[in-house]
Design a protein around this motif. Structure first.
Motif, PDB file in Angstrom:
ATOM      1  N   ASP A  38     -13.663  -6.487 -30.908  1.00 32.97           N
ATOM      2  CA  ASP A  38     -12.309  -7.066 -30.453  1.00 32.97           C
ATOM      3  C   ASP A  38     -11.578  -5.711 -29.956  1.00 32.97           C
ATOM      4  N   GLN A  39     -10.675  -5.742 -28.888  1.00 29.57           N
ATOM      5  CA  GLN A  39     -10.030  -4.733 -28.356  1.00 29.57           C
ATOM      6  C   GLN A  39      -8.646  -4.726 -28.810  1.00 29.57           C
ATOM      7  N   PHE A  40      -8.025  -3.524 -29.221  1.00 26.09           N
ATOM      8  CA  PHE A  40      -6.648  -3.239 -29.567  1.00 26.09           C
ATOM      9  C   PHE A  40      -6.098  -2.235 -29.033  1.00 26.09           C
ATOM     10  N   SER A  41      -4.635  -2.039 -28.887  1.00 22.15           N
ATOM     11  CA  SER A  41      -4.306  -0.742 -28.221  1.00 22.15           C
ATOM     12  C   SER A  41      -3.218  -0.281 -29.434  1.00 22.15           C
ATOM     13  N   CYS A  42      -3.172   0.893 -29.332  1.00 29.12           N
ATOM     14  CA  CYS A  42      -2.542   1.833 -30.493  1.00 29.12           C
ATOM     15  C   CYS A  42      -1.471   2.723 -29.789  1.00 29.12           C
ATOM     16  N   PRO A  43      -0.165   2.313 -29.524  1.00 33.40           N
ATOM     17  CA  PRO A  43       0.541   3.461 -28.888  1.00 33.40           C
ATOM     18  C   PRO A  43       1.233   4.466 -29.979  1.00 33.40           C
ATOM     19  N   GLY A  44       0.856   4.131 -31.325  1.00 34.81           N
ATOM     20  CA  GLY A  44       1.285   5.197 -32.245  1.00 34.81           C
ATOM     21  C   GLY A  44       2.266   4.424 -33.201  1.00 34.81           C
ATOM     22  N   PHE A  45       2.482   2.989 -32.990  1.00 36.29           N
ATOM     23  CA  PHE A  45       3.494   2.257 -33.731  1.00 36.29           C
ATOM     24  C   PHE A  45       3.336   0.816 -33.572  1.00 36.29           C
ATOM     25  N   ARG A  46       3.763   0.172 -34.358  1.00 35.78           N
ATOM     26  CA  ARG A  46       3.923  -1.640 -34.033  1.00 35.78           C
ATOM     27  C   ARG A  46       5.470  -1.754 -34.509  1.00 35.78           C
ATOM     28  N   VAL A  47       5.874  -2.818 -33.775  1.00 28.99           N
ATOM     29  CA  VAL A  47       7.170  -3.359 -34.167  1.00 28.99           C
ATOM     30  C   VAL A  47       7.021  -4.894 -34.686  1.00 28.99           C
TER      31      VAL A  47
END
Length: 586
Positions: free
Chosen positions: A326-335
């Motif tokens: 499964d693909q995820f994206s991590c911009p450095g945080f989650r809101v």
């Protein structure tokens, strides 16, 4: 006049009648006592002339997995006086106060006290006891007794525990297995005259003591000593407050080592193990002693941090809400709702699969898995994995998990729990749950006790412990082993890698409360061989100074321990594995 005589005769008759009744009553009472209560009063008479002294039973030994005795007994003496038998009170007082190093006034007070037996001092060295016996002082008794002795002083102090002045267990295994270790005391019965003086050459009755059973445990002295050495080295190097290490067999729950550095001296348990803390009074000293005797592995809870991602990952895989690809994206945080929850990598990890997210120990990926599960599902697996209860370890004082109530758990709480924050568990609970998730899905009970054996070797009791099967499927367990092996071989736990061996594991760096203090607990949990775990280890380093990341300072310690104990445990290097040894489903 006749009437007066008649009146006197009536009085005399009444008096004789009353006397007759009294005599009849007395005779009846005497017959009752002599015939029907004779045994009772005979026993009371015997008690008045019998003196009883206890013969202490030898406490059972505690023996490690290889047959090494790690708790045993030393012969000591109890010095006492019998007032009615003392002939030279001044001499007795002078000798006992001099030989025992006691205040003369206190000794005299006991020597002159009217009592059947007054104890002057217990736990007297046998050599000194023999010296006092050689004076042949009338009224002075020197009885042999036992005092607990620990050949390795500080080894596994918070695990073994110690005994009190009455030789009863106070903490640790000593108190947990008291019923097996304590034995049954014997007695010496001697006769005395009416003055309470023992009758010379009178027959002496003895009821021999029954020694306690030996306790055989899974702890291995060699592994324990090596782990203690490793713990003290990292504690000194990093200026840490405390270091704990657990080594366990993940298949059956047998604990091979449990270290809580700094340990204390079991042969001197009432002396503080640090000079840094000087108590101002007795209450403060007792508080410090209680703190010293605590076993942080089971008595204390902490936020596990990223090592708990093992649980979230297993729940997500078991529920089918996530796959390795499964693909995820991590911009450095989650809101999440109104909260911005950061990843440990400020710039983020970018695009990554679930497997890569675990290897990177990425908070946003695990937050997403937790959100996919939802509160109800997450709570279901939290309970299914055994995290709501205690592990059932055979040590006293185990603490319970501190978790949000289900009705109070919102999306923010779910997010923080998903990567190991905002709740607390014990190190023992963490390693037990991790063991159960990688051993094929069987929730085991961690323990030390293996068996108890009577002093004559005829009676053997083997301890058994509950196992809950199927907390996850074998497929999920296999996938978890693969994921955690990749964490060590190529991810955040690569400092635990050992050439030629297949190691699985997970690092963690958790911030202590309150967050403003900026104090951390660095940890690493690792197991081997990754495809069929035979040993699992957890290290927690409390408040390390300087660099505090678990992958940097905790993982290498476990790697060093593994490197040294693998040959000892018969764990051989693995054959070169191929990528096809595990199939990644899409």
């Amino acid at each position: 006049m006749n009437s007066n005589k008649t009146h006197h005769r009536e009085k005399i008759a009444l008096l004789f009648f009353l006397l007759f009744l009294a005599m009849t009553g007395l005779m009846g009472r005497l017959i009752f006592l002599m015939v029907f209560r004779s045994e009772h009063y005979s026993a009371m008479a015997s008690d008045l002339h019998e003196r009883e002294r206890t013969i202490k039973a030898a406490r059972g030994n505690i023996i490690d997995a290889k047959g090494t005795v790690i708790a045993t007994n030393r012969t000591v003496c109890t010095i006492s006086v019998i007032h009615n038998q003392v002939k030279q009170a001044d001499e007795v007082t002078a000798v006992l106060s001099k030989e025992l190093g006691l205040n003369e006034a206190e000794v005299r007070k006991k020597v002159e006290k009217y009592s059947s037996r007054e104890i002057i001092k217990t736990n007297v060295d046998k050599t000194l006891g023999d010296q006092i016996r050689s004076y042949h002082l009338a009224g002075v008794k020197v009885d042999e007794d036992y005092k607990r002795y620990y050949p390795y002083d500080t080894l596994a102090s918070t695990v073994l525990g110690f005994t009190g002045g009455d030789n009863q267990g106070i903490i640790g295994l000593e108190v947990k297995y008291e019923q097996y270790l304590k034995g049954l005391n014997g007695k010496i019965l001697t006769m005395s005259d009416a003055a309470g003086i023992e009758i010379e050459n009178a027959a002496e009755d003895r009821i021999e003591p029954i020694a306690g059973q030996d306790l055989h445990i899974s702890l291995d002295v060699n592994i324990q000593r090596y782990c203690e050495q490793a713990a003290y080295q990292v504690m000194e190097k990093k200026g840490a407050k405390r270091v704990s290490i657990i080594i366990m067999n993940p298949q059956n729950g047998e604990i091979m080592a449990m270290v809580n550095a700094p340990e204390f001296n079991l042969n001197d348990p009432f002396t503080l193990n640090t000079a840094a803390e000087v108590p101002a009074n007795e209450k403060e000293k007792q508080d410090l002693l209680n703190k010293m005797w605590r076993n942080p592995c089971i008595n204390d809870t902490y936020e596990p941090g990223s090592t708990f991602k093992i649980v979230t990952a297993a729940a997500g895989l078991e529920a089918g809400v996530v796959k390795l690809t499964d693909q995820f994206s991590c911009p450095g945080f989650r809101v999440v709702e109104d909260r911005k929850i950061r990843c440990h990598k400020v710039g983020g990890h970018g695009s990554e699969t679930f497997l890569q997210g675990m290897m990177n120990s990425c908070n946003p990926v695990l937050i997403d898995v937790g959100q996919r599960l939802g509160v109800d599902n997450y709570y279901k697996y939290f309970e299914q994995f055994g995290l709501k209860g205690k592990t059932g370890i055979d040590l006293p004082g185990e603490a319970s998990t501190i978790m949000h109530k289900k009705e109070d758990m919102g999306l923010v709480e779910l997010a923080t729990v998903s990567f190991g924050q905002s709740f607390q568990i014990t190190p023992m609970q963490l390693i037990t749950t991790a063991s159960s998730l990688v051993n094929g899905g069987n929730r085991i009970t961690p323990h030390f006790g293996v068996s108890s054996v009577s002093s004559d070797g005829k009676s053997v009791h083997t301890f058994t412990y509950p196992v809950k099967e199927g907390i996850v499927s074998k497929e999920t367990s296999e996938t978890m082993r693969y994921i955690l092996e990749q964490v060590v071989s190529e991810g955040s736990g690569k400092r635990a890698k050992i050439e030629g061996y297949r190691i699985g594991g997970k690092t963690a760096t958790s911030e202590k409360l309150p967050r403003s203090l900026k104090k951390y607990i660095s940890s690493f949990i690792g197991f081997a061989p990754a495809d069929n775990p035979k040993v699992i280890a957890l290290i927690t380093i409390d408040e390390p100074q300087g660099i505090y990341y678990g992958g940097t300072i905790a993982a290498p310690v476990i790697a060093d321990i593994f490197k040294n104990i693998f040959p000892y445990l018969g764990i051989e290097p693995a054959e070169e594995k191929t990528v096809s040894s595990f199939r990644i489903s899409g």
